[in-house]
Design a protein around this motif. Structure first.
Motif, PDB file in Angstrom:
ATOM      1  N   VAL A  59       0.850  -1.191   0.000  1.00 43.45           N
ATOM      2  CA  VAL A  59       0.000   0.000   0.000  1.00 43.45           C
ATOM      3  C   VAL A  59       0.883   1.238   0.000  1.00 43.45           C
ATOM      4  O   VAL A  59       2.005   1.218   0.504  1.00 43.45           O
ATOM      5  CB  VAL A  59      -0.958   0.043   1.223  1.00 43.45           C
ATOM      6  CG1 VAL A  59      -2.002  -1.044   1.147  1.00 43.45           C
ATOM      7  CG2 VAL A  59      -0.200  -0.033   2.523  1.00 43.45           C
ATOM      8  N   GLU A  60       0.352   2.304  -0.605  1.00 40.37           N
ATOM      9  CA  GLU A  60       1.069   3.571  -0.629  1.00 40.37           C
ATOM     10  C   GLU A  60       0.592   4.401   0.549  1.00 40.37           C
ATOM     11  O   GLU A  60      -0.606   4.514   0.790  1.00 40.37           O
ATOM     12  CB  GLU A  60       0.793   4.285  -1.955  1.00 40.37           C
ATOM     13  CG  GLU A  60       1.846   5.285  -2.305  1.00 40.37           C
ATOM     14  CD  GLU A  60       1.670   5.833  -3.709  1.00 40.37           C
ATOM     15  OE1 GLU A  60       2.687   6.133  -4.331  1.00 40.37           O
ATOM     16  OE2 GLU A  60       0.528   5.967  -4.167  1.00 40.37           O
ATOM     17  N   ARG A  61       1.533   4.985   1.278  1.00 38.73           N
ATOM     18  CA  ARG A  61       1.195   5.738   2.474  1.00 38.73           C
ATOM     19  C   ARG A  61       1.949   7.059   2.476  1.00 38.73           C
ATOM     20  O   ARG A  61       3.069   7.148   1.986  1.00 38.73           O
ATOM     21  CB  ARG A  61       1.593   4.880   3.675  1.00 38.73           C
ATOM     22  CG  ARG A  61       1.389   5.519   5.009  1.00 38.73           C
ATOM     23  CD  ARG A  61       1.618   4.547   6.124  1.00 38.73           C
ATOM     24  NE  ARG A  61       3.060   4.428   6.382  1.00 38.73           N
ATOM     25  CZ  ARG A  61       3.589   3.603   7.253  1.00 38.73           C
ATOM     26  NH1 ARG A  61       2.825   2.771   7.924  1.00 38.73           N
ATOM     27  NH2 ARG A  61       4.888   3.570   7.444  1.00 38.73           N
ATOM     28  N   LYS A  62       1.324   8.089   3.045  1.00 32.23           N
ATOM     29  CA  LYS A  62       1.962   9.401   3.141  1.00 32.23           C
ATOM     30  C   LYS A  62       3.098   9.330   4.151  1.00 32.23           C
ATOM     31  O   LYS A  62       2.934   8.804   5.250  1.00 32.23           O
ATOM     32  CB  LYS A  62       0.946  10.463   3.561  1.00 32.23           C
ATOM     33  CG  LYS A  62      -0.097  10.728   2.496  1.00 32.23           C
ATOM     34  CD  LYS A  62      -1.105  11.765   2.970  1.00 32.23           C
ATOM     35  CE  LYS A  62      -2.141  12.005   1.910  1.00 32.23           C
ATOM     36  NZ  LYS A  62      -3.216  11.007   1.911  1.00 32.23           N
ATOM     37  N   VAL A  63       4.244   9.878   3.777  1.00 34.22           N
ATOM     38  CA  VAL A  63       5.395   9.888   4.664  1.00 34.22           C
ATOM     39  C   VAL A  63       5.165  10.893   5.792  1.00 34.22           C
ATOM     40  O   VAL A  63       5.483  10.639   6.944  1.00 34.22           O
ATOM     41  CB  VAL A  63       6.689  10.237   3.891  1.00 34.22           C
ATOM     42  CG1 VAL A  63       7.885  10.296   4.825  1.00 34.22           C
ATOM     43  CG2 VAL A  63       6.943   9.221   2.792  1.00 34.22           C
ATOM     44  N   PHE A  64       4.584  12.063   5.450  1.00 35.65           N
ATOM     45  CA  PHE A  64       4.314  13.116   6.430  1.00 35.65           C
ATOM     46  C   PHE A  64       2.840  13.493   6.381  1.00 35.65           C
ATOM     47  O   PHE A  64       2.476  14.471   5.729  1.00 35.65           O
ATOM     48  CB  PHE A  64       5.169  14.356   6.149  1.00 35.65           C
ATOM     49  CG  PHE A  64       6.639  14.077   6.027  1.00 35.65           C
ATOM     50  CD1 PHE A  64       7.380  13.685   7.127  1.00 35.65           C
ATOM     51  CD2 PHE A  64       7.287  14.209   4.811  1.00 35.65           C
ATOM     52  CE1 PHE A  64       8.727  13.424   7.013  1.00 35.65           C
ATOM     53  CE2 PHE A  64       8.641  13.947   4.687  1.00 35.65           C
ATOM     54  CZ  PHE A  64       9.366  13.548   5.792  1.00 35.65           C
ATOM     55  N   PRO A  65       1.974  12.732   7.051  1.00 35.22           N
ATOM     56  CA  PRO A  65       0.545  13.078   7.019  1.00 35.22           C
ATOM     57  C   PRO A  65       0.324  14.485   7.570  1.00 35.22           C
ATOM     58  O   PRO A  65       0.921  14.866   8.573  1.00 35.22           O
ATOM     59  CB  PRO A  65      -0.100  12.039   7.937  1.00 35.22           C
ATOM     60  CG  PRO A  65       0.901  10.947   8.069  1.00 35.22           C
ATOM     61  CD  PRO A  65       2.242  11.569   7.873  1.00 35.22           C
ATOM     62  N   GLY A  66      -0.512  15.255   6.870  1.00 37.84           N
ATOM     63  CA  GLY A  66      -0.811  16.612   7.310  1.00 37.84           C
ATOM     64  C   GLY A  66       0.133  17.661   6.755  1.00 37.84           C
ATOM     65  O   GLY A  66       0.073  18.822   7.153  1.00 37.84           O
ATOM     66  N   TYR A  67       1.015  17.253   5.815  1.00 41.97           N
ATOM     67  CA  TYR A  67       1.961  18.209   5.253  1.00 41.97           C
ATOM     68  C   TYR A  67       2.015  18.085   3.734  1.00 41.97           C
ATOM     69  O   TYR A  67       1.903  16.993   3.183  1.00 41.97           O
ATOM     70  CB  TYR A  67       3.368  17.989   5.817  1.00 41.97           C
ATOM     71  CG  TYR A  67       3.451  18.298   7.292  1.00 41.97           C
ATOM     72  CD1 TYR A  67       3.639  19.604   7.734  1.00 41.97           C
ATOM     73  CD2 TYR A  67       3.307  17.298   8.230  1.00 41.97           C
ATOM     74  CE1 TYR A  67       3.692  19.892   9.084  1.00 41.97           C
ATOM     75  CE2 TYR A  67       3.358  17.570   9.588  1.00 41.97           C
ATOM     76  CZ  TYR A  67       3.551  18.874  10.010  1.00 41.97           C
ATOM     77  OH  TYR A  67       3.587  19.157  11.334  1.00 41.97           O
TER      78      TYR A  67
END
Length: 174
Positions: A59-67
């Protein structure tokens, strides 16, 4: 003007990163400011998730959620454009003064890559031109362009010693 563009970090509501990016792109295009706001990125990484049943999936995931990272020329106009987009809580920085990312931070995040043309091959005699071993001579043992690394075998005190250097720290011997 694009030469003075720097990378900044926008803080957004969590989960609004893509909406913020899309909205800013739309505003920039509508106002003809493509030369001021050059690029936006939401750093992603591939992660393997393993479920309770033991099945795994990528799965692809955000490295810095909220940025959201944004490369732009900072002016009052661009600041207001970005700051007034729904979902943006502000820039990372002090008070109302966004702080740009340093060159090292941008490279570490992989936002921009400086392409280095390697003019040597495995087995070539090279000279180290930078670092503590500058002016030492050696033979290229391994080249890893994707990691920006080269391993050179240097003769020190009568012993062959492999040293790992960056690609631009060595040059072919003339």
């Amino acid at each position: 003007m694009a030469d003075s563009a720097k990378w900044y970090v926008l803080h957004t509501y969590s989960g609004y990163e893509n909406a913020v990016k899309t909205s800013i792109e739309k505003f920039v295009k509508g106002r003809g400011m493509e030369d001021m706001v050059l690029k936006m990125e939401i750093p992603m990484e591939m992660v393997t998730e393993v479920s309770d049943s033991g099945a795994s999936k990528e799965v692809e995931r955000k490295v810095f959620p909220g940025y959201v990272l944004i490369k732009m020329v900072l002016t009052d106009e661009t600041w207001h454009l970005v700051r007034n987009v729904r979902g943006v809580t502000g820039f990372v920085g002090s008070a109302n003064k966004p702080i740009p990312l340093s060159e090292e931070e941008v490279l570490a995040l992989g936002m921009e890559k400086h392409e280095i043309v390697v003019k040597y091959n495995v087995g070539d005699h090279v000279k180290i031109v930078d670092g503590p071993l500058a002016s030492f001579m050696g033979i290229v043992e391994e080249i890893e362009p994707e990691k920006n690394k080269v391993r050179v075998v240097v003769s020190m005190f009568g012993r062959e010693t492999p040293v790992e250097l960056e690609l631009d720290q060595v040059e072919t011997q003339k």
